[in-house]
Design a protein around this motif. Sequence first.
Motif, PDB file in Angstrom:
ATOM      1  N   ARG A  69      40.993   9.222   8.318  1.00  0.00           N
ATOM      2  CA  ARG A  69      39.749   9.935   8.580  1.00  0.00           C
ATOM      3  C   ARG A  69      39.325   9.815  10.040  1.00  0.00           C
ATOM      4  N   SER A  70      40.062   9.095  10.816  1.00  0.00           N
ATOM      5  CA  SER A  70      39.754   8.957  12.232  1.00  0.00           C
ATOM      6  C   SER A  70      40.114  10.245  12.965  1.00  0.00           C
ATOM      7  N   THR A  71      39.300  10.613  13.959  1.00  0.00           N
ATOM      8  CA  THR A  71      39.588  11.810  14.757  1.00  0.00           C
ATOM      9  C   THR A  71      40.845  11.636  15.594  1.00  0.00           C
ATOM     10  N   LEU A  72      41.240  10.387  15.838  1.00  0.00           N
ATOM     11  CA  LEU A  72      42.446  10.121  16.627  1.00  0.00           C
ATOM     12  C   LEU A  72      43.716  10.167  15.786  1.00  0.00           C
ATOM     13  N   SER A  73      43.570  10.123  14.465  1.00  0.00           N
ATOM     14  CA  SER A  73      44.736  10.041  13.594  1.00  0.00           C
ATOM     15  C   SER A  73      45.724  11.189  13.774  1.00  0.00           C
ATOM     16  N   PRO A  74      45.298  12.482  13.767  1.00  0.00           N
ATOM     17  CA  PRO A  74      46.279  13.565  13.936  1.00  0.00           C
ATOM     18  C   PRO A  74      47.004  13.513  15.272  1.00  0.00           C
ATOM     19  N   ILE A  75      46.288  13.123  16.336  1.00  0.00           N
ATOM     20  CA  ILE A  75      46.896  13.063  17.669  1.00  0.00           C
ATOM     21  C   ILE A  75      47.928  11.946  17.742  1.00  0.00           C
ATOM     22  N   ALA A 102      50.981  12.796  15.632  1.00  0.00           N
ATOM     23  CA  ALA A 102      51.824  13.802  16.278  1.00  0.00           C
ATOM     24  C   ALA A 102      52.688  13.171  17.362  1.00  0.00           C
ATOM     25  N   LEU A 103      52.113  12.251  18.141  1.00  0.00           N
ATOM     26  CA  LEU A 103      52.882  11.546  19.171  1.00  0.00           C
ATOM     27  C   LEU A 103      53.957  10.679  18.528  1.00  0.00           C
ATOM     28  N   TYR A 104      53.600  10.016  17.426  1.00  0.00           N
ATOM     29  CA  TYR A 104      54.531   9.115  16.745  1.00  0.00           C
ATOM     30  C   TYR A 104      55.718   9.886  16.161  1.00  0.00           C
ATOM     31  N   TYR A 129      64.404  24.685   8.528  1.00  0.00           N
ATOM     32  CA  TYR A 129      63.299  24.791   9.483  1.00  0.00           C
ATOM     33  C   TYR A 129      62.219  23.800   9.086  1.00  0.00           C
ATOM     34  N   ILE A 130      61.610  23.156  10.059  1.00  0.00           N
ATOM     35  CA  ILE A 130      60.671  22.069   9.796  1.00  0.00           C
ATOM     36  C   ILE A 130      59.298  22.429  10.350  1.00  0.00           C
ATOM     37  N   ILE A 131      58.270  22.259   9.511  1.00  0.00           N
ATOM     38  CA  ILE A 131      56.875  22.404   9.925  1.00  0.00           C
ATOM     39  C   ILE A 131      56.136  21.154   9.457  1.00  0.00           C
ATOM     40  N   SER A 132      55.359  20.549  10.346  1.00  0.00           N
ATOM     41  CA  SER A 132      54.638  19.327   9.994  1.00  0.00           C
ATOM     42  C   SER A 132      53.153  19.510  10.269  1.00  0.00           C
ATOM     43  N   PHE A 133      52.326  19.160   9.272  1.00  0.00           N
ATOM     44  CA  PHE A 133      50.876  19.173   9.428  1.00  0.00           C
ATOM     45  C   PHE A 133      50.366  17.773   9.105  1.00  0.00           C
ATOM     46  N   VAL A 134      50.103  16.986  10.158  1.00  0.00           N
ATOM     47  CA  VAL A 134      49.732  15.572  10.052  1.00  0.00           C
ATOM     48  C   VAL A 134      50.810  14.865   9.233  1.00  0.00           C
ATOM     49  N   ASP A 135      50.516  14.380   8.023  1.00  0.00           N
ATOM     50  CA  ASP A 135      51.527  13.657   7.245  1.00  0.00           C
ATOM     51  C   ASP A 135      52.121  14.507   6.131  1.00  0.00           C
TER      52      ASP A 135
END
Length: 252
Positions: free
Chosen positions: A59-65, A68-70, A90-96
């Motif tokens: 739920r942290s605002t930093l979590s998606p960023i 994505a870096l990880y 083909y690969i698409i990722s939305f957060v986890d």
Amino acid sequence: MQFFPSLNHHFLTKVIHKAELNSQVVNFFSNYLINRKTSYKWNSFSSPIFNINVRVGQRSTLSPILLALYLSPFLYILEKCLKNLKISIYIISFVDDGLFISQDKSFDIFNSHLFCSYNVITNLLDKFGLVVEHSKTKVFHFSRSQDMFNPFSLNLLPLGGPILTPKSLWKYLEFIFDRKLTFHQHIDYYSNKALSSVKCMKLLGNSSRGIIPLQKCLLYRCCILLIALYGFQLWFYYHALLSYQLKALGKI
């Protein structure tokens, strides 16, 4: 496919440093992630202090960023592995949430590609300290065939996963897909949801009278239309046949 975002903090700081971000940003995340501690409280009870060496709050605002870096080196390595194995995925990722797309006219080839790619992905995720939630893994087939469509199940038991049986509908990011991409079920669902919200508007107001027409118009524009037209970009496009859609939305 979904996985637990149990990120290794030391590895994440190395990824941030490798991204050549500003040194202040790197130092901030290093201090923010490393040697974190937490304690749980329930009424008057307080737990001991625990170390937190993995995870960033979902739920942290930093979590998606941060996620994505990880995942950036993971996706790069995965793409190379699948390319070397000549697996067309083909690969698409939305957060986890990961989405893997394969196209083929043969179910045998299609399922073999998914099986092999799932094996590669789970092994690679394990090396990155991520755990696949097999129970949330789903498979769905699209087809333009006018005949009876009965796709085969995908058996992932040898890989520790379930036996995936394709269903007639698939809900992803609150969009409802059918096999022919007509989006009739999607429109029915959100038009009925919007209609229920319209009926609930009667409950608003005070004990002597309801809300005034200006307020009703404002609620309709700010709330009802947003529900009814959710995802309309999927089915409203140039040359689209809109008779069913307009009929379903007309009852609102």
